[in-house]
Design a protein around this motif. Structure first.
Motif, PDB file in Angstrom:
ATOM      1  N   VAL A  69      28.456  41.568   0.800  1.00 51.95           N
ATOM      2  CA  VAL A  69      29.479  41.078   1.725  1.00 51.95           C
ATOM      3  C   VAL A  69      28.716  40.473   2.892  1.00 51.95           C
ATOM      4  CG1 VAL A  69      31.415  41.620   3.219  1.00 51.95           C
ATOM      5  CG2 VAL A  69      31.163  42.827   1.069  1.00 51.95           C
ATOM      6  N   PHE A  70      29.004  39.210   3.205  1.00 52.46           N
ATOM      7  CA  PHE A  70      28.203  38.477   4.182  1.00 52.46           C
ATOM      8  C   PHE A  70      29.162  37.696   5.077  1.00 52.46           C
ATOM      9  CE2 PHE A  70      25.124  35.333   5.670  1.00 52.46           C
ATOM     10  CZ  PHE A  70      23.939  36.050   5.735  1.00 52.46           C
ATOM     11  N   THR A  71      29.491  38.267   6.236  1.00 51.62           N
ATOM     12  CA  THR A  71      30.471  37.670   7.147  1.00 51.62           C
ATOM     13  C   THR A  71      29.813  36.621   8.036  1.00 51.62           C
ATOM     14  OG1 THR A  71      31.817  39.672   7.185  1.00 51.62           O
ATOM     15  CG2 THR A  71      32.125  38.122   8.996  1.00 51.62           C
ATOM     16  N   THR A  72      30.348  35.402   7.999  1.00 45.73           N
ATOM     17  CA  THR A  72      29.832  34.316   8.832  1.00 45.73           C
ATOM     18  C   THR A  72      30.903  33.700   9.723  1.00 45.73           C
ATOM     19  OG1 THR A  72      30.087  32.977   6.821  1.00 45.73           O
ATOM     20  CG2 THR A  72      27.852  33.607   7.431  1.00 45.73           C
ATOM     21  N   GLY A  73      32.151  34.146   9.570  1.00 44.99           N
ATOM     22  CA  GLY A  73      33.235  33.650  10.409  1.00 44.99           C
ATOM     23  C   GLY A  73      34.143  34.770  10.854  1.00 44.99           C
ATOM     24  N   LEU A  74      34.527  34.753  12.131  1.00 48.78           N
ATOM     25  CA  LEU A  74      35.395  35.790  12.695  1.00 48.78           C
ATOM     26  C   LEU A  74      36.416  35.112  13.592  1.00 48.78           C
ATOM     27  CD1 LEU A  74      35.703  38.939  12.821  1.00 48.78           C
ATOM     28  CD2 LEU A  74      34.378  38.841  14.939  1.00 48.78           C
ATOM     29  N   VAL A  75      37.698  35.327  13.304  1.00 48.56           N
ATOM     30  CA  VAL A  75      38.778  34.674  14.041  1.00 48.56           C
ATOM     31  C   VAL A  75      39.799  35.724  14.466  1.00 48.56           C
ATOM     32  CG1 VAL A  75      40.661  32.991  13.899  1.00 48.56           C
ATOM     33  CG2 VAL A  75      38.469  32.517  12.774  1.00 48.56           C
ATOM     34  N   LYS A  76      40.312  35.584  15.679  1.00 51.11           N
ATOM     35  CA  LYS A  76      41.349  36.501  16.142  1.00 51.11           C
ATOM     36  C   LYS A  76      42.676  36.151  15.476  1.00 51.11           C
ATOM     37  CE  LYS A  76      39.287  37.355  20.694  1.00 51.11           C
ATOM     38  NZ  LYS A  76      39.465  37.238  22.166  1.00 51.11           N
ATOM     39  N   ASP A  77      43.379  37.198  15.023  1.00 48.20           N
ATOM     40  CA  ASP A  77      44.705  36.994  14.472  1.00 48.20           C
ATOM     41  C   ASP A  77      45.648  36.553  15.584  1.00 48.20           C
ATOM     42  OD1 ASP A  77      46.428  37.686  11.908  1.00 48.20           O
ATOM     43  OD2 ASP A  77      47.574  38.353  13.650  1.00 48.20           O
ATOM     44  N   GLU A  78      46.721  35.851  15.207  1.00 50.77           N
ATOM     45  CA  GLU A  78      47.667  35.372  16.217  1.00 50.77           C
ATOM     46  C   GLU A  78      48.339  36.502  16.982  1.00 50.77           C
ATOM     47  OE1 GLU A  78      49.391  31.040  15.455  1.00 50.77           O
ATOM     48  OE2 GLU A  78      50.218  32.507  14.058  1.00 50.77           O
ATOM     49  N   ASN A  79      48.421  37.688  16.375  1.00 48.25           N
ATOM     50  CA  ASN A  79      49.051  38.808  17.079  1.00 48.25           C
ATOM     51  C   ASN A  79      48.173  39.386  18.181  1.00 48.25           C
ATOM     52  OD1 ASN A  79      47.128  40.463  15.818  1.00 48.25           O
ATOM     53  ND2 ASN A  79      48.547  41.165  14.232  1.00 48.25           N
ATOM     54  N   GLY A  80      46.902  38.956  18.236  1.00 45.10           N
ATOM     55  CA  GLY A  80      46.004  39.433  19.282  1.00 45.10           C
ATOM     56  C   GLY A  80      45.500  40.840  19.073  1.00 45.10           C
ATOM     57  N   LYS A  81      45.931  41.481  17.991  1.00 46.23           N
ATOM     58  CA  LYS A  81      45.565  42.876  17.757  1.00 46.23           C
ATOM     59  C   LYS A  81      44.593  43.047  16.591  1.00 46.23           C
ATOM     60  CE  LYS A  81      50.051  44.597  19.398  1.00 46.23           C
ATOM     61  NZ  LYS A  81      51.259  45.399  19.037  1.00 46.23           N
ATOM     62  N   ASP A  82      44.461  42.015  15.774  1.00 45.81           N
ATOM     63  CA  ASP A  82      43.632  42.119  14.579  1.00 45.81           C
ATOM     64  C   ASP A  82      42.561  41.037  14.563  1.00 45.81           C
ATOM     65  OD1 ASP A  82      45.228  44.248  13.484  1.00 45.81           O
ATOM     66  OD2 ASP A  82      46.716  42.737  12.915  1.00 45.81           O
ATOM     67  N   LEU A  83      41.543  41.277  13.742  1.00 47.93           N
ATOM     68  CA  LEU A  83      40.483  40.307  13.521  1.00 47.93           C
ATOM     69  C   LEU A  83      40.471  39.901  12.055  1.00 47.93           C
ATOM     70  CD1 LEU A  83      37.568  41.979  15.556  1.00 47.93           C
ATOM     71  CD2 LEU A  83      38.917  39.981  16.231  1.00 47.93           C
ATOM     72  N   LEU A  84      40.185  38.640  11.808  1.00 45.99           N
ATOM     73  CA  LEU A  84      40.075  38.114  10.453  1.00 45.99           C
ATOM     74  C   LEU A  84      38.607  37.862  10.146  1.00 45.99           C
ATOM     75  CD1 LEU A  84      43.010  35.524  10.569  1.00 45.99           C
ATOM     76  CD2 LEU A  84      43.088  37.887   9.738  1.00 45.99           C
ATOM     77  N   PHE A  85      38.087  38.583   9.163  1.00 42.14           N
ATOM     78  CA  PHE A  85      36.689  38.477   8.756  1.00 42.14           C
ATOM     79  C   PHE A  85      36.596  37.521   7.568  1.00 42.14           C
ATOM     80  CE2 PHE A  85      36.834  42.280  11.161  1.00 42.14           C
ATOM     81  CZ  PHE A  85      35.548  42.679  11.502  1.00 42.14           C
ATOM     82  N   TYR A  86      35.878  36.407   7.748  1.00 39.83           N
ATOM     83  CA  TYR A  86      35.668  35.454   6.664  1.00 39.83           C
ATOM     84  C   TYR A  86      34.250  35.614   6.151  1.00 39.83           C
ATOM     85  CZ  TYR A  86      40.130  33.524   7.996  1.00 39.83           C
ATOM     86  OH  TYR A  86      41.472  33.388   8.253  1.00 39.83           O
ATOM     87  N   SER A  87      34.140  35.922   4.858  1.00 38.37           N
ATOM     88  CA  SER A  87      32.857  36.345   4.302  1.00 38.37           C
ATOM     89  C   SER A  87      32.587  35.699   2.958  1.00 38.37           C
ATOM     90  CB  SER A  87      32.835  37.876   4.111  1.00 38.37           C
ATOM     91  OG  SER A  87      33.258  38.553   5.269  1.00 38.37           O
ATOM     92  N   GLY A  88      31.317  35.741   2.564  1.00 34.94           N
ATOM     93  CA  GLY A  88      30.928  35.444   1.206  1.00 34.94           C
ATOM     94  C   GLY A  88      30.901  36.734   0.409  1.00 34.94           C
ATOM     95  N   GLY A  89      31.387  36.684  -0.821  1.00 31.76           N
ATOM     96  CA  GLY A  89      31.362  37.841  -1.705  1.00 31.76           C
ATOM     97  C   GLY A  89      30.459  37.576  -2.885  1.00 31.76           C
ATOM     98  N   ALA A  90      29.385  38.363  -3.018  1.00 34.33           N
ATOM     99  CA  ALA A  90      28.434  38.263  -4.130  1.00 34.33           C
ATOM    100  C   ALA A  90      27.889  36.843  -4.288  1.00 34.33           C
ATOM    101  CB  ALA A  90      29.076  38.741  -5.441  1.00 34.33           C
ATOM    102  N   ASP A  91      27.760  36.123  -3.167  1.00 33.68           N
ATOM    103  CA  ASP A  91      27.259  34.739  -3.175  1.00 33.68           C
ATOM    104  C   ASP A  91      28.030  33.866  -4.157  1.00 33.68           C
ATOM    105  OD1 ASP A  91      25.456  35.419  -1.256  1.00 33.68           O
ATOM    106  OD2 ASP A  91      23.688  34.773  -2.354  1.00 33.68           O
ATOM    107  N   ARG A  92      29.358  34.108  -4.232  1.00 35.66           N
ATOM    108  CA  ARG A  92      30.160  33.350  -5.192  1.00 35.66           C
ATOM    109  C   ARG A  92      31.518  32.930  -4.640  1.00 35.66           C
ATOM    110  NH1 ARG A  92      33.999  34.180  -9.046  1.00 35.66           N
ATOM    111  NH2 ARG A  92      33.938  32.707 -10.801  1.00 35.66           N
ATOM    112  N   VAL A  93      32.191  33.790  -3.859  1.00 32.98           N
ATOM    113  CA  VAL A  93      33.552  33.496  -3.410  1.00 32.98           C
ATOM    114  C   VAL A  93      33.676  33.661  -1.900  1.00 32.98           C
ATOM    115  CG1 VAL A  93      34.526  34.231  -5.620  1.00 32.98           C
ATOM    116  CG2 VAL A  93      34.368  35.879  -3.737  1.00 32.98           C
TER     117      VAL A  93
END
Length: 379
Positions: A337-361
């Protein structure tokens, strides 16, 4: 482990059309991420294309980008008599240098405001290598919102710079101006802070080397102009026996909180045997180095002082995200699991983790901000 409220696979190789008939798409992973003024989220996804014909009777083939303004893919051929060895992904010349059988570019993906629905995937490459700026490929973008503009760091593979980190700037996160190398060869995982601190730009980075007295660390560096970086020093995140001792690297650009700068980072654990689950993973921390060991890339979190961002305040004693799903445990590189993007959710309470999975998805995980902060322990 931390509670994941929602998660999904967003992009996989079958969703992306190859740039030409010469290639197959091997992986779509490690995206840079940013929420645009419209509310939509844009990803720059690393797309890895592997050449279909790697060799003939007398030659090996290797792709590269040619052109100063636009990438025209060229397939070079090299005599087999020149080679020392050949693997699935590269071949090595007798002088020790190598060439690749694959090449990477970035493809723009637009998500809706929730960050979970794909609205569009660019049909052609959105950002590619150029002559002397990643002609052998570009990798792993990280995007920082800075003032009214955007900064994107990326790894560039080139004949002159080998493996270096380059910078591009933009006013709209769509059109990019390249600024060239900012961290020279064998320095990766560069993330730039979203504001100046003590009148300086600040960046975490990860220099590598073949000779070392201690395990790899992340470093912090400062700049007055985004070109020359100095006053660098290492930041120790781990000690022997901990889950992240084998290697650490910055993931997504830091987020400013009331308590400090929040950094999502990846840590590598090495095992004598490949772990079958979280319990076995935590039992088999061996804290050693060597290619004979199985590796796991997990995600941790660290907190740094607002005025002295090289000062570690707190960190997660265990990974907050571990490769649990099949698409993270099985792929081109297993257990990643390799997270390279992090964005705040519109609700201001959560974080969205954007990651690579197994160097494939490409995956997204929704996690409560309070849970991330609760995972921290003072150091």
């Amino acid at each position: 482990m931390i509670n994941i409220e929602k998660e999904s696979v967003l992009v996989e190789p079958k969703d992306v059309k190859p740039t030409s008939a010469y290639f197959n798409v091997l992986g779509t992973f490690n995206p840079g991420a940013m929420r645009l003024p419209s509310g939509e989220i844009i990803l720059y996804v690393r797309v890895v294309e592997k050449i279909k014909k790697e060799e003939d009777e007398k030659h090996y083939f290797s792709p590269r980008c040619s052109g100063k303004d636009k990438c025209d893919v060229v397939i070079d051929k090299f005599g087999k008599k020149e080679m020392e060895s050949k693997s699935e992904m590269d071949f090595v010349f007798k002088d020790g240098t190598k060439r690749l059988t694959y090449i990477s570019h970035f493809r723009r993906v637009v998500l809706d405001r929730t960050g979970f629905k794909v609205k569009s995937i660019e049909k052609t490459p959105s950002f590619q290598g150029l002559t002397n700026d990643g002609e052998y490929g570009i990798e792993d973008p990280r995007i920082t919102k800075f003032g009214d503009g955007y900064l994107m760091t990326y790894v560039a593979l080139s004949n002159e710079g080998n493996v270096s980190t380059n910078l591009a700037v933009s006013n709209d996160c769509l059109n990019w101006e390249r600024r060239g190398i900012i961290f020279r060869m064998q320095n990766k995982d560069v993330v730039i802070f979203p504001e100046k601190i003590n009148n300086h730009y600040v960046a975490f980075n990860r220099p590598e080397g073949n000779f070392q007295f201690s395990p790899p660390k992340i470093w912090i560096s400062y700049s007055e102009d985004l070109k020359l970086w100095g006053n660098s020093r290492p930041v120790v995140l781990s000690t022997k026996g901990h889950w992240d001792y084998a290697r650490v690297g910055a993931g997504a650009p830091p987020i400013k909180t009331e308590k400090g700068w929040l950094l999502i980072y990846h840590g590598v654990t090495e095992h004598h045997k490949k772990p079958k689950g979280v319990e076995e993973f935590m039992k088999n921390l061996i804290g050693k180095s060597g290619e004979e060991f199985h590796t796991t890339y997990s995600i941790g979190v660290a907190l740094f002082d607002l005025n002295d961002p090289g000062k570690l305040i707190a960190k997660s004693p265990h990974p907050i995200i571990f490769p649990m799903k099949k698409y993270e445990r099985e792929g081109f590189v297993d257990n990643v699991v390799f997270t390279t993007g992090l964005v705040k959710d519109e609700n201001g309470k959560d974080l969205l983790f954007y990651s690579g999975g197994a160097d494939r998805v490409v995956t997204v995980k929704k996690i409560a901000f309070k849970d991330v902060m609760s995972s921290l322990e003072k150091v």
